[in-house]
Design a protein around this motif. Sequence first.
Motif, PDB file in Angstrom:
ATOM      1  N   GLN A   1       0.841  -1.188   0.000  1.00 54.35           N
ATOM      2  CA  GLN A   1       0.000   0.000   0.000  1.00 54.35           C
ATOM      3  C   GLN A   1       0.883   1.246   0.000  1.00 54.35           C
ATOM      4  O   GLN A   1       1.975   1.238   0.576  1.00 54.35           O
ATOM      5  CB  GLN A   1      -0.908   0.016   1.233  1.00 54.35           C
ATOM      6  N   TYR A   2       0.387   2.306  -0.637  1.00 54.26           N
ATOM      7  CA  TYR A   2       1.139   3.555  -0.654  1.00 54.26           C
ATOM      8  C   TYR A   2       1.272   4.120   0.760  1.00 54.26           C
ATOM      9  O   TYR A   2       0.417   3.860   1.625  1.00 54.26           O
ATOM     10  CB  TYR A   2       0.435   4.576  -1.555  1.00 54.26           C
TER      11      TYR A   2
ATOM     12  N   SER B   1      -1.687   5.505   2.302  1.00 60.48           N
ATOM     13  CA  SER B   1      -2.727   4.526   2.638  1.00 60.48           C
ATOM     14  C   SER B   1      -2.383   3.742   3.892  1.00 60.48           C
ATOM     15  O   SER B   1      -3.272   3.422   4.694  1.00 60.48           O
ATOM     16  CB  SER B   1      -2.927   3.545   1.477  1.00 60.48           C
TER      17      SER B   1
ATOM     18  N   GLU C   1      -2.533  -2.356  -3.248  1.00 61.91           N
ATOM     19  CA  GLU C   1      -2.826  -1.350  -4.274  1.00 61.91           C
ATOM     20  C   GLU C   1      -2.003  -1.484  -5.552  1.00 61.91           C
ATOM     21  O   GLU C   1      -2.164  -0.695  -6.476  1.00 61.91           O
ATOM     22  CB  GLU C   1      -2.631   0.047  -3.666  1.00 61.91           C
TER      23      GLU C   1
ATOM     24  N   TRP D   1      -5.916   9.073  -9.235  1.00 62.24           N
ATOM     25  CA  TRP D   1      -5.211   8.157  -8.330  1.00 62.24           C
ATOM     26  C   TRP D   1      -5.371   8.592  -6.883  1.00 62.24           C
ATOM     27  O   TRP D   1      -5.564   7.762  -5.986  1.00 62.24           O
ATOM     28  CB  TRP D   1      -3.735   8.116  -8.729  1.00 62.24           C
TER      29      TRP D   1
ATOM     30  N   ASN E   1      -8.788   7.445  -5.890  1.00 67.89           N
ATOM     31  CA  ASN E   1      -8.951   5.994  -5.846  1.00 67.89           C
ATOM     32  C   ASN E   1      -8.198   5.349  -4.693  1.00 67.89           C
ATOM     33  O   ASN E   1      -8.580   4.281  -4.216  1.00 67.89           O
ATOM     34  CB  ASN E   1      -8.503   5.375  -7.166  1.00 67.89           C
ATOM     35  N   THR E   2      -7.119   5.979  -4.255  1.00 72.06           N
ATOM     36  CA  THR E   2      -6.344   5.412  -3.154  1.00 72.06           C
ATOM     37  C   THR E   2      -6.661   6.071  -1.820  1.00 72.06           C
ATOM     38  O   THR E   2      -5.956   5.864  -0.833  1.00 72.06           O
ATOM     39  CB  THR E   2      -4.829   5.533  -3.431  1.00 72.06           C
TER      40      THR E   2
ATOM     41  N   ASP F   1      -6.373   9.109  -0.776  1.00 72.48           N
ATOM     42  CA  ASP F   1      -5.303   9.972  -0.286  1.00 72.48           C
ATOM     43  C   ASP F   1      -5.887  10.989   0.695  1.00 72.48           C
ATOM     44  O   ASP F   1      -6.732  11.805   0.324  1.00 72.48           O
ATOM     45  CB  ASP F   1      -4.648  10.699  -1.466  1.00 72.48           C
TER      46      ASP F   1
ATOM     47  N   ASN G   1     -15.207   3.131  -3.861  1.00 68.26           N
ATOM     48  CA  ASN G   1     -14.955   4.471  -4.403  1.00 68.26           C
ATOM     49  C   ASN G   1     -16.262   4.989  -5.003  1.00 68.26           C
ATOM     50  O   ASN G   1     -16.696   4.514  -6.039  1.00 68.26           O
ATOM     51  CB  ASN G   1     -13.856   4.409  -5.480  1.00 68.26           C
TER      52      ASN G   1
END
Length: 501
Positions: A66-67, A70, A347, A439, A442-443, A445, A497
């Motif tokens: 995951q970022y 996230s 992700e 993005w 969707n993630t 943020d 989402n």
Amino acid sequence: MAEKKPKKIILILTETQRTDYLNCYGNSSMKTPNIDKLANEGMKFEKAYTTQPVCGPARSAIFTGQYPHSNGVYSNSMAPNELVKNIGQRLQKNNFKSAYIGKWHLDGGDYFGFGECPDGWDENYWYDMRCYLEELSIEDRKRSRKPETVYDEDFTEEFTYAHRVTDRAIDCLENYEEDDLFMVVSYDEPHSPSLCPPEYIEMYENMDLSFMKNKNYEEENPEHQKLWSENSKQKEDKVIVDGVSLEQRLGCNTFVDYEIGRVINAIEKYAPDAMIIYTADHGECIREHELRSKGAAMYDEITNIPLIIKYPEFISKNKIYSKPVSHINIAPTIMEAADLKIPEVIEGEGLLNVLKGDDTRKNEEIFMEFHRYEIDHDGFGSFQPIRSVFDGRYKLVINLLTSDELYDLENNPEETENLIDNNSIKVIRNNLHDKLLKWMNNTRDPYRGYYWERRPWRDDARAASWDYTGMTRQRKPDTGEKKPLDYDTGLEVTEYNRNKN
């Protein structure tokens, strides 16, 4: 029926290593025979990127899939959200021995960690930097943090963290030869203090520094980089990197290659069919753009990292993949190799089909971010929110508090010509910007908002509004967890989402 061979997945990680610190990435000045051999026997990814060019956040993406925005690791000295599972937990749950040997930097402590084995990893082999320091006397702890220690009469390679990490990795491979094994070998080297035997440093005395580009400062660089540049200036003729000479940094770079070679030799003996993944958490600037170290910039010297995968079952020798990939692809690749289902919360996508020979593009774009270097001090620019998107040629960088950047790496690989206001590529720029904003939605943020869209060069941006896009995303469930309930209905969420307006 032939007995099933145990699965072996080995991830080797270095700290602060640029692609051009390696011979196999085109810099013949570098002496890295073991990593070069790995590249010759596997697949080298030419356009691999970190998710955030800071130690802890970069590692968080590697080990959670995951970022950083996230998983909750926005900077160093932060731990992942308690709901986030690491890759060790996922494999251990599926009967793998999961061993983490080396620098962790994800327990919320400062640089060295707390020395306590987290869930998902084998306590018999846990060995973060705190464990190493606690083996040493008080005097030797101090010596272990000083670059000049390498010239002490009693200094040996056995004193270094790298050597002790390698010894434990070799023992683990031998001890778990008959088991399914996921092992991480995580070096702190070549990061400062860059301890290594002096003969490695001598290899780089009077070396050719022509591989260092972009030394001249450009006035059009973003304002925060001008401050960074002023802070990075030095009077010495000798190049100093993070408190050590460049010769010592590169000497340690060759030393850690030697240690990696010891691990590879053990893999060949105890696990010859293993998947070996080698990468670094991020790179660093030496003098490029008049910057030093890593942090609030997206230049390739900092973000483009080495990534090599050897997997004898699929990869023939000396393969090159030139399309963009990211650290976000590593965790799902490990799960694919372990024959495990990839949960929704991860992700990125796995690269197993690429390793099997599918040369199609895996990521249309890769994404990077920055928040701050360290929560404990302000010596790296404090809060500098940045989001970036790279499509393999064009790199767009949104520096939220200063000015933005756009580079054409095909025609200007040095990233010295900022094209952000060049209307001849307006369509390309805006298309990348739209993908970046999507993005961020969707993630989920947490820093997303209208201010990322309303940039001075974006003349078609929507008006500022309190609701902005109206998007929301409830957290996707992990394996075995119940689905979240929708606030408005009390029923299980069917679309994560979605627009709340």
